[in-house]
Design an enzyme around this catalytic site. Structure first.
Site, short mmCIF file in Angstrom:
data_model
loop_
_atom_site.label_atom_id
_atom_site.label_comp_id
_atom_site.label_asym_id
_atom_site.label_seq_id
_atom_site.Cartn_x
_atom_site.Cartn_y
_atom_site.Cartn_z
CD GLU A 1 -0.86 -1.62 5.35
OE1 GLU A 1 -1.31 -2.38 4.49
OE2 GLU A 1 -1.11 -1.74 6.56
CD GLU B 1 -3.19 -9.00 13.29
OE1 GLU B 1 -2.34 -8.83 14.17
OE2 GLU B 1 -3.76 -8.06 12.72
CD GLU C 1 -8.04 -3.00 14.66
OE1 GLU C 1 -9.20 -3.27 14.31
OE2 GLU C 1 -7.12 -3.83 14.66
NE ARG C 2 -3.89 -1.96 17.16
CZ ARG C 2 -3.77 -2.63 18.30
NH1 ARG C 2 -3.71 -2.01 19.46
NH2 ARG C 2 -3.73 -3.93 18.30
CG HIS D 1 6.05 -6.88 18.47
ND1 HIS D 1 5.17 -6.76 19.51
CD2 HIS D 1 5.28 -7.08 17.37
CE1 HIS D 1 3.93 -6.86 19.06
NE2 HIS D 1 3.97 -7.03 17.75
NE ARG E 1 -3.59 -4.25 5.24
CZ ARG E 1 -3.43 -4.53 6.53
NH1 ARG E 1 -4.09 -5.52 7.09
NH2 ARG E 1 -2.58 -3.85 7.27
CG ASP F 1 2.14 -4.90 13.06
OD1 ASP F 1 1.83 -4.04 12.23
OD2 ASP F 1 1.38 -5.33 13.93
CD GLU G 1 -0.65 -1.17 16.11
OE1 GLU G 1 -0.83 -0.94 14.91
OE2 GLU G 1 -0.79 -2.30 16.62
CE LYS H 1 -5.80 -8.21 9.63
NZ LYS H 1 -5.65 -7.38 10.85
NE ARG I 1 3.85 -10.79 13.00
CZ ARG I 1 3.30 -9.87 13.78
NH1 ARG I 1 3.43 -9.94 15.08
NH2 ARG I 1 2.61 -8.88 13.26
C1 GCV Z 1 -6.12 -3.72 11.55
C2 GCV Z 1 -1.42 -4.66 13.66
C3 GCV Z 1 -2.43 -3.96 14.51
C4 GCV Z 1 -3.83 -4.37 14.20
C5 GCV Z 1 -4.06 -4.22 12.69
C6 GCV Z 1 -3.03 -5.06 11.96
C7 GCV Z 1 -3.13 -4.96 10.45
O1 GCV Z 1 -1.32 -5.99 14.06
O2 GCV Z 1 -2.14 -4.16 15.86
O3 GCV Z 1 -4.70 -3.56 14.93
O4 GCV Z 1 -5.35 -4.60 12.34
O5 GCV Z 1 -1.75 -4.60 12.30
O6 GCV Z 1 -2.34 -4.26 9.87
O7 GCV Z 1 -4.00 -5.60 9.87
#
Ligand code: GCV
Length: 704
Positions: free
Chosen positions: A396, A301, A177-178, A520, A333, A374, A402, A297, A345
């Protein structure tokens, strides 16, 4: 006949060698795999000094060397031989020695602190545990690689923080992911029997920076990692990485007791759930005595979490923390934003976590992203830093870019992380001081690509992360210089050109993507190109419109008392610096303020003109980077020189895309003409809106 052909072949080979030496100024073709551990042969005086030293490498004779000592010796031999350009001389012919002595009667008491001193013709590397010698060996090689006099190297180093972790967002089937650098470097399918030796080079690279832990799977976690089948896989990995001072951690899926444990619930207060987690932790520790712990996490999301059962983040974290006990940590997290909460947010993590301060068990650490949204090109530091005095917080950061042009845009991230680390929270400590008892985590940018990071310059971000986690006091410039010297060329002309280019690159990207505190503005899903017009996605905060709030009259997110008042989450002294749009550092202007297009900025230009100016400034900076790089050909091997040049051309084109698409959209709202002399967007707004990128990398699972 055989002899004749052999002779001909040897002559041909000799001729080819002579020809190649005559025409190729660069020593060898390179593809970036060696990272900063190239140990390119020294030249001139530096070479003569190392030749005069030609050391024997000896570990303390009064104790049994560990695997870590052996890794240190091996690295020193490899490095010094390569710097000399020939094998180390036979023992009897050696002139000096490097003596490694790092132990404390067999106890593992140290934190990797080391000293390097020389007496006579001996360099002593010392410390209280084998990691000291490992880190000392890499530090010595770093100095030698930059041409330092072997016998005048004097170092006394201690890691600033205990946890220096990579977070991999790698999925068990190999996607990342990313991730923009190919597939995952972990091959769960063939473990435990097969171990990819490439991971030893990964371990060496991390050890060279002092990175001491790795979370091997995505925070959007698969429950597979909590099954019996994965214990031996994880154990093999841990065994192989251990000599390099690296502990492994896993991301734990909160609902795993239901998914792979056969329980009807994952409620943290249910005794069956508590027993299940304890059993899983025990199984992991039985196989991996130094297992680091869990990263979670939760309730963010769409991920499961304690709130699904009406419990708090603290109750969820403590469930896992009690299963682990004093054997490791739970890293929980704070990147949460609810699917129902209508609050700004940027305020949600603070609102959810500050009331829980003091309610987490001692072995829980809360992991906080550098900024409240983010991983944007620029954000103010996260207001949680300094606001939870009874909880250990870990910072973090995101090494994978990304929101910063993936791998094709050259953006050196150390200046961004320094902004955060150096920020004064106004609550008696800088961010670096707040996180010092815990550490730093970096979302890794590694993959199966030969460069590891997808581009040569993205290696610098892995490097900078590790160096800053070891010592947040290092300057971005020092880090860029030592990285570039080891990775490309130690020639002063090269470094004097490339280091300023790296240092300017982050501001350049802020300027052409999201100037003046915009944030963003990336298009849906992939987060690559511009999408300021996206306003219709399901959740308000998925939309760029939510963040820019632009209309015919003005632009920006009012986070003062008249708006969301996110400002009040900061200490009064910090809030005071940002409260007034006329005096705020304009890099944060539109983050905190909604202002008219005619607003007078500090340059004297109206806001609209200033915005256009900043987009153009970003493009000019990228053009300058490309020009600078073009002059550096004599210092860089052909393959890497071409690779970097190619990507800079992409960045030049895409900086223009960002500027033109954004301006076309802003103009559609404000109806203002461009300032005199400014170039018209190349295409219509409709053209930019119609662009789609179904094949872009990096979001195998993420919906947004
Ligand atoms: C792992 C952002 C990214 C997500 C990521 C999220 C996170 O939103 O787009 O891909 O998910 O951060 O840090 O949990």
């Amino acid at each position: 006949m055989m002899v004749g052909r052999g002779l001909v072949n040897r002559c041909a080979a000799l001729l080819a060698l002579l020809l190649s030496l005559a025409v190729a100024p660069q020593a060898r073709a390179e593809d970036g795999y060696a990272l900063w551990l190239r140990y390119t042969p020294l030249e001139g005086e530096a070479l003569a000094r190392l030749e005069a030293f030609s050391p024997a490498i000896i570990t303390g004779t009064d104790y049994l060397p560990t695997d870590t000592d052996e890794a240190a010796v091996e690295e020193l031999e490899r490095g010094i031989e390569s710097l000399l350009g020939h094998p180390l001389p036979r023992r009897s012919e050696r002139k000096g020695s490097i003596l490694l002595r790092c132990h404390d009667n067999g106890r593992d008491v140290g934190d990797g602190s080391f000293t390097i001193r020389s007496t006579g013709t001996t360099i002593h590397i010392g410390g209280r545990d084998p990691r000291s010698c490992l880190y000392g060996a890499f530090a010595l090689l770093r100095e030698l690689s930059q041409g330092a006099h072997p016998l005048s190297i004097k170092l006394d180093e201690k890691p600033a923080m205990p946890l220096r972790l990579l977070n991999h967002w790698d999925n068990p089937e190999g996607t990342v992911e990313r991730g923009y650098a190919g597939r995952s470097i972990f091959d769960w399918w063939t473990l435990p029997e097969h171990f990819d030796r490439r991971l030893i080079d990964y371990a060496r690279a991390n050890a060279s920076l002092g990175i001491n832990g790795t979370v091997v799977n995505n925070v959007g976690a698969s429950p597979l990692f909590l099954t019996d089948a994965y214990v031996p896989k994880l154990a093999r990995l841990a065994d192989e990485l251990r000599p390099y001072g690296i502990r492994i951690y896993i991301s734990a899926r909160f609902s795993a007791p239901v998914e792979v444990g056969g329980l009807p619930t994952a409620d943290p207060l249910d005794p069956r759930v508590q027993a299940w987690w304890k059993t899983r932790a025990d199984a992991l520790y039985a196989a991996i005595p130094d297992f680091g712990g869990f990263l979670v996490k939760a309730n963010s999301e769409g991920q499961p979490g304690p709130q699904d059962y009406g419990r708090t983040h603290a109750e969820g974290a403590n469930l896992l923390a009690r299963a682990i006990g004093d054997r490791g940590v739970v890293i929980w997290r704070a990147f949460v934003y609810s699917a129902t909460d209508e609050t700004d947010r940027a305020k949600q993590a603070y609102n959810e976590f500050v009331p829980l301060d003091g309610k987490f068990d001692d072995n829980v650490i809360v992991q906080v992203k550098n900024g409240p949204i983010d991983f944007q090109p620029r954000e103010p530091f996260h207001p949680l830093f300094g606001a939870m005095p009874h909880t250990r917080l870990i910072l973090e950061t995101q090494i994978t870019k990304e929101y910063l042009g993936f791998t094709t845009h050259l953006v050196f991230l150390a200046p961004m992380w320094k902004d955060v680390l150096d920020a004064d929270t106004g609550r008696g400590a800088s961010v670096a001081e707040v996180v010092q008892p815990a550490g730093m985590a970096g979302v890794a940018n590694t993959g199966s690509d030969r460069t590891w990071s997808g581009s040569h310059f993205d290696q610098a971000n892995w490097y900078a992360f590790g160096r800053l986690a070891w010592d947040p006091g290092l300057s971005s410039e020092a880090i860029a210089r030592e990285w570039a010297a080891q990775t490309f060329s130690r020639a002063p002309q090269f470094l004097d050109a490339v280091v300023p280019m790296m240092l300017r690159s982050r501001q350049a990207t802020v300027d052409y993507m999201t100037p003046l505190g915009l944030t963003h503005q990336m298009a849906t899903g992939h987060h690559y190109g511009p999408g300021p017009w996206v306003c219709d996605l399901g959740r308000p905060e998925w939309n760029p419109c939510y963040y820019h709030r632009a209309d015919a009259a003005g632009i920006g997110f009012d986070r003062t008392e008249t708006g969301s008042n996110a400002l009040e989450q900061y200490a009064p002294a910090v809030a005071a610096r940002w409260r007034d749009p006329r005096t705020i550092d304009e890099d944060y202007l539109l983050w905190f303020h909604h202002v008219p297009w005619t607003f007078h900025t500090q340059s004297g230009r109206p806001l609209w003109d200033e915005l256009v100016h900043r987009y153009d400034r970003g493009i000019e900076a990228v053009d300058g980077m490309a020009r600078t790089w073009a002059t550096l050909e004599p210092h860089v091997d052909a393959e890497r020189f071409a690779d970097v040049g190619d990507f800079l051309r992409v960045q030049q084109r895409e900086a223009r895309w960002w500027r033109d698409a954004s301006l076309a959209y802003w103009q559609s709202l404000n109806g203002l003409p461009l300032p005199q002399g400014a170039r018209m967007p190349e295409h219509s707004l409709d053209y930019y809106r119609a662009l789609t990128f179904p094949e872009e990398p990096g979001h195998p699972h993420a919906p947004n």
